[in-house]
Scaffold this motif. Structure first.
Motif, PDB file in Angstrom:
ATOM      1  N   TYR A  52      -1.458   4.684   4.862  1.00  0.00           N
ATOM      2  CA  TYR A  52      -2.131   5.819   4.706  1.00  0.00           C
ATOM      3  C   TYR A  52      -1.853   6.982   5.655  1.00  0.00           C
ATOM      4  CZ  TYR A  52      -6.100   9.076   4.304  1.00  0.00           C
ATOM      5  OH  TYR A  52      -6.845  10.352   4.243  1.00  0.00           O
ATOM      6  N   SER A 100      -6.648   0.990  -2.349  1.00  0.00           N
ATOM      7  CA  SER A 100      -7.614   0.465  -1.153  1.00  0.00           C
ATOM      8  C   SER A 100      -9.010   0.454  -1.851  1.00  0.00           C
ATOM      9  CB  SER A 100      -7.457   1.451   0.112  1.00  0.00           C
ATOM     10  OG  SER A 100      -7.672   2.762  -0.372  1.00  0.00           O
ATOM     11  N   TYR A 134     -13.626   1.487  13.615  1.00  0.00           N
ATOM     12  CA  TYR A 134     -12.232   1.640  13.600  1.00  0.00           C
ATOM     13  C   TYR A 134     -11.450   2.608  14.325  1.00  0.00           C
ATOM     14  CZ  TYR A 134     -13.535  -1.828  10.252  1.00  0.00           C
ATOM     15  OH  TYR A 134     -14.116  -2.959   9.646  1.00  0.00           O
ATOM     16  N   PRO A 190     -14.279   2.547   1.952  1.00  0.00           N
ATOM     17  CA  PRO A 190     -15.069   1.855   0.847  1.00  0.00           C
ATOM     18  C   PRO A 190     -16.704   1.357   1.295  1.00  0.00           C
ATOM     19  CG  PRO A 190     -12.672   1.269   1.296  1.00  0.00           C
ATOM     20  CD  PRO A 190     -13.036   2.258   2.192  1.00  0.00           C
ATOM     21  N   ASP A 215      -1.814   3.472  -3.657  1.00  0.00           N
ATOM     22  CA  ASP A 215      -3.073   3.318  -2.908  1.00  0.00           C
ATOM     23  C   ASP A 215      -4.221   2.659  -3.660  1.00  0.00           C
ATOM     24  OD1 ASP A 215      -5.332   3.536  -1.287  1.00  0.00           O
ATOM     25  OD2 ASP A 215      -4.931   5.511  -0.916  1.00  0.00           O
ATOM     26  N   TYR A 243     -10.563   6.668   6.754  1.00  0.00           N
ATOM     27  CA  TYR A 243     -10.064   6.028   5.391  1.00  0.00           C
ATOM     28  C   TYR A 243     -10.503   4.591   5.230  1.00  0.00           C
ATOM     29  CZ  TYR A 243      -6.634   4.563   2.478  1.00  0.00           C
ATOM     30  OH  TYR A 243      -5.916   3.742   1.435  1.00  0.00           O
ATOM     31  N   ALA A 244     -10.179   3.861   6.580  1.00  0.00           N
ATOM     32  CA  ALA A 244     -10.316   2.334   6.439  1.00  0.00           C
ATOM     33  C   ALA A 244     -11.881   2.254   6.428  1.00  0.00           C
ATOM     34  CB  ALA A 244      -9.993   1.783   7.976  1.00  0.00           C
ATOM     35  N   ALA A 245     -12.919   2.994   6.722  1.00  0.00           N
ATOM     36  CA  ALA A 245     -14.250   2.763   6.432  1.00  0.00           C
ATOM     37  C   ALA A 245     -14.701   3.384   5.361  1.00  0.00           C
ATOM     38  CB  ALA A 245     -14.988   3.342   7.661  1.00  0.00           C
ATOM     39  N   ALA A 256      -7.103   8.045   9.637  1.00  0.00           N
ATOM     40  CA  ALA A 256      -7.207   6.710   9.410  1.00  0.00           C
ATOM     41  C   ALA A 256      -8.578   5.989   9.703  1.00  0.00           C
ATOM     42  CB  ALA A 256      -5.813   5.845  10.077  1.00  0.00           C
ATOM     43  N   PRO A 257      -8.948   6.028  10.665  1.00  0.00           N
ATOM     44  CA  PRO A 257     -10.398   5.376  10.687  1.00  0.00           C
ATOM     45  C   PRO A 257     -11.438   5.911   9.596  1.00  0.00           C
ATOM     46  CG  PRO A 257      -9.827   6.386  12.847  1.00  0.00           C
ATOM     47  CD  PRO A 257      -8.912   7.098  12.087  1.00  0.00           C
ATOM     48  N   GLN A 299       0.890  -1.209  -0.029  1.00  0.00           N
ATOM     49  CA  GLN A 299      -0.154  -0.106   0.079  1.00  0.00           C
ATOM     50  C   GLN A 299       0.896   1.192  -0.069  1.00  0.00           C
ATOM     51  OE1 GLN A 299      -2.993   0.050  -0.494  1.00  0.00           O
ATOM     52  NE2 GLN A 299      -3.643   2.021   0.098  1.00  0.00           N
ATOM     53  N   CYS A 308      -4.917  -1.245   5.118  1.00  0.00           N
ATOM     54  CA  CYS A 308      -4.331  -0.042   4.408  1.00  0.00           C
ATOM     55  C   CYS A 308      -4.162   1.208   5.056  1.00  0.00           C
ATOM     56  CB  CYS A 308      -5.435   0.379   3.186  1.00  0.00           C
ATOM     57  SG  CYS A 308      -5.601  -1.061   2.156  1.00  0.00           S
ATOM     58  N   ALA A 309      -4.742   1.326   6.252  1.00  0.00           N
ATOM     59  CA  ALA A 309      -4.691   2.414   7.251  1.00  0.00           C
ATOM     60  C   ALA A 309      -3.228   2.927   7.536  1.00  0.00           C
ATOM     61  CB  ALA A 309      -5.418   2.048   8.606  1.00  0.00           C
ATOM     62  N   LEU A 343      -9.947  -4.069   5.753  1.00  0.00           N
ATOM     63  CA  LEU A 343     -10.277  -2.436   5.868  1.00  0.00           C
ATOM     64  C   LEU A 343      -9.166  -1.953   6.642  1.00  0.00           C
ATOM     65  CD1 LEU A 343     -14.133  -2.592   6.476  1.00  0.00           C
ATOM     66  CD2 LEU A 343     -12.987  -1.671   4.352  1.00  0.00           C
ATOM     67  N   LEU A 344      -8.767  -2.448   7.744  1.00  0.00           N
ATOM     68  CA  LEU A 344      -7.676  -1.747   8.269  1.00  0.00           C
ATOM     69  C   LEU A 344      -6.237  -1.898   7.955  1.00  0.00           C
ATOM     70  CD1 LEU A 344      -8.886  -2.464  12.014  1.00  0.00           C
ATOM     71  CD2 LEU A 344      -8.400  -0.136  11.036  1.00  0.00           C
TER      72      LEU A 344
END
Lengths: 211, 211, 211, 211
Positions: free
Chosen positions: C169, C111, D185, D173, C109, D169-171, D166-167, C105, C165-166, C162-163
């Motif tokens: 990022y 994601s 997250y 999608p 990116d 971002y993770a969520a 980050a949270p 990642q 890629c965090a 989901l996490l």
DNA sequence: GATGAATGAGGATTCATTCAT
DNA sequence: AATGAATGAATCCTCATTCAT
């Protein structure tokens, strides 16, 4: 291996090459008929089940391919005209010829090549000569018909060549729905060529040589 | 007779924009006439002395530009047909209309849009309605002529619409050399529409709705 | 371990073409990494020292190119996950996997494609299946870790995907200055996944099928 | 009419101009949130019910508009951080702040501007200063929490700023399907920030000045 | 001769930005 | 100050044609 006249213009093709050439012409005619002259070489090659490069081995450019088809059609029409000239009734012969012409046109509009609209093309494959041959044959057909009163006296071979494509063109927009509609308009035009009820025409016919 | 902006846009354009719109339509018509529908937007813009982007400000796509031209032409023909309908002689009126139609066609072949060949276009600017209006007007003209014996009884408005473009098409290949040759073929076709010497037609006319 | 052409095309490409394909994928990955998904095809082609047209010979559209890269990455992750599943310690295996994921990642990116954000793309090259394969593999990894108490009981495979890629990022803005910073945040997140000191989570995990 | 300080940098705007500026910021924020940073100026202008030119009267470029939004958000976060600092519980204050940050991020990803990724932008509207203010405020919040044992001792303000986005971002999608998933997250990450069960971190935190 | 990969010119379209009204 | 028309650089993509295998 290579025959002595290696760079002669008309070396007999190897059997498979000759076959490919025919496949290509057929595929190209079909593709052009379906998609118009913008059909892509790739599609033609695919349809002929041949590599794209092979197309260019046989025809140095897309124009050459197009004109090769045109020449074939012109020659076919010339032949038809000549054999109809041998037949009996002058009027019927002309109508039969026009029917053949419209039928052909129905599939692929090459009228520009049929009638001298090739100024921008360098006559890659002898369209000009082929056209001349056809024009001469048609003129013979028309002259005979005119002399025998089957068509009006102010109509020439050049007129008929030009008008030949019109019926298919007129019916074109409805080709899908009514594939035989062109026959109707061919008869209308042919009625216009008849001596009965003819009115004077407002413009001299073009000289044969200009086609 | 003609309203200032018969089928113009909603808001009145600013003076300069309106001028550019006309410049563009003229340039596009000319370019399409010379190069066919494949004329490039860049060339059209150059001819109109306008940036490429301006073309898209006025017409969201090339199709819109093309159809805008078609609609203008159709509307013009509709108007002509309607005003000719008000005039006296039915036969002359029809011939005059065909003359106008051929004259237009002489410049740019939009026959596909004139006769329902727009299946692939999403009718961006109302060609379908414009065509319907024209077809109706022509049909009125033809019906009157037929009832008064000026044209043969088996000819319909749809036939006339389809045949309208044929003379210009037939004369097309020699347009450069003989720009007025289409008049000759218009008369031939019109003679074919006359009642005198009419032979039975081999195919029913297409219904008006299919145009 | 890796088969020569895991998800390659049907026919084996000619040697030079295969090489170009790899060059292109590498160039595209690099360019996308530097400039984001808006990197231009022209730049990619230039970087691969290849004509623009060649790009389209290999990938019918930019989306196809993008998804080809995504699929390659997904497949690589799937493989890693599967081979880690065969290894010994569940907790270490999961951490190793997350490290691989973040590392990847870090470079580009993708994601959105890793987690179902492909609604607008018609899945040109099977991203959906590739993602499903990866999700399944990750879920196996997570399930095992959870059952053995290596991660908290309320965490699922979907959460981990989901996490994943965090961390990269979060560290992204300082990537130039501190290229390894993501490792720090990966550990923070991983600490958050551990059973020790876990607090209840306020939202149910998304079902696997929604990824 | 024109006030004496006519070319001063901060002339008070006319009432309607000030209103337009707010309309534009709101419209731009909404449009960017929906379509991402590639949202077009035209759409923003339309949404603000304002001419396209007006956008450029207020913001000399798209980047200026984007950074103006970023500055507003940063300032808002700074304020929140400062007022939370006045409140009672350090741990709750930090979590509340992260919640606000994630909520904001949920709508529009401006993380690059939040964390020093503006190398290529000439800081058109003072993002750098706004970011510095926020970073300082967050650092105060974190320092207090750390000193009181509410977060692990090896975590700094810089870490929190970077992890803040980050949270969401993770969520991201699954935002459409589960708009509140980011809360899950955020708690995972926050658990990672807690002192309980903390494992040593593999990379030093970035200095505050690098954000 | 056959093949299909490589090429690049050309085309439609988008969009930030400028400028005349 | 507000407007929206004009602009042209940039982008994706197509396709005839060339060329190495």
């Amino acid at each position: 291996m290579t025959p002595p006249e290696s760079s002669g213009p008309r070396r007999p093709l190897r059997a498979d090459a000759a076959r490919n050439r025919e496949l290509l012409l057929a595929a190209a005619a079909a593709e052009f008929a379906e998609r118009g002259v913008d059909a892509s070489i790739a599609d033609i090659a695919r349809r002929a089940k041949v590599g794209k490069g092979t197309v260019f081995n046989h025809f140095p450019s897309k124009d050459h391919l197009l004109t090769a088809i045109a020449v074939a059609r012109l020659d076919q029409l010339t032949e038809s005209a000549e054999s109809l000239l041998a037949g009996s009734d002058p009027g019927t012969a002309l109508l039969d010829f026009l029917t053949l012409g419209a039928e052909q046109q129905q599939q692929l509009d090459l009228s520009a090549m049929f009638a001298g609209g090739t100024a921008d093309i360098q006559d890659p494959a002898g369209v000009d000569q082929a056209r001349e041959r056809m024009v001469r044959a048609v003129d013979a057909l028309v002259t005979r018909a005119r002399e025998q009163g089957a068509v009006r006296p102010d109509i020439t071979g050049a007129d008929v060549v030009l008008l030949m494509c019109a019926p298919a063109y007129a019916a074109g927009p409805l080709r899908q729905a009514y594939p035989e509609l062109w026959r109707r308009y061919l008869m209308v035009v042919f009625d216009g060529l008849r001596p009965e009820g003819a009115h004077p025409l407002p413009h001299p016919p073009p000289p044969l040589g200009h086609l």
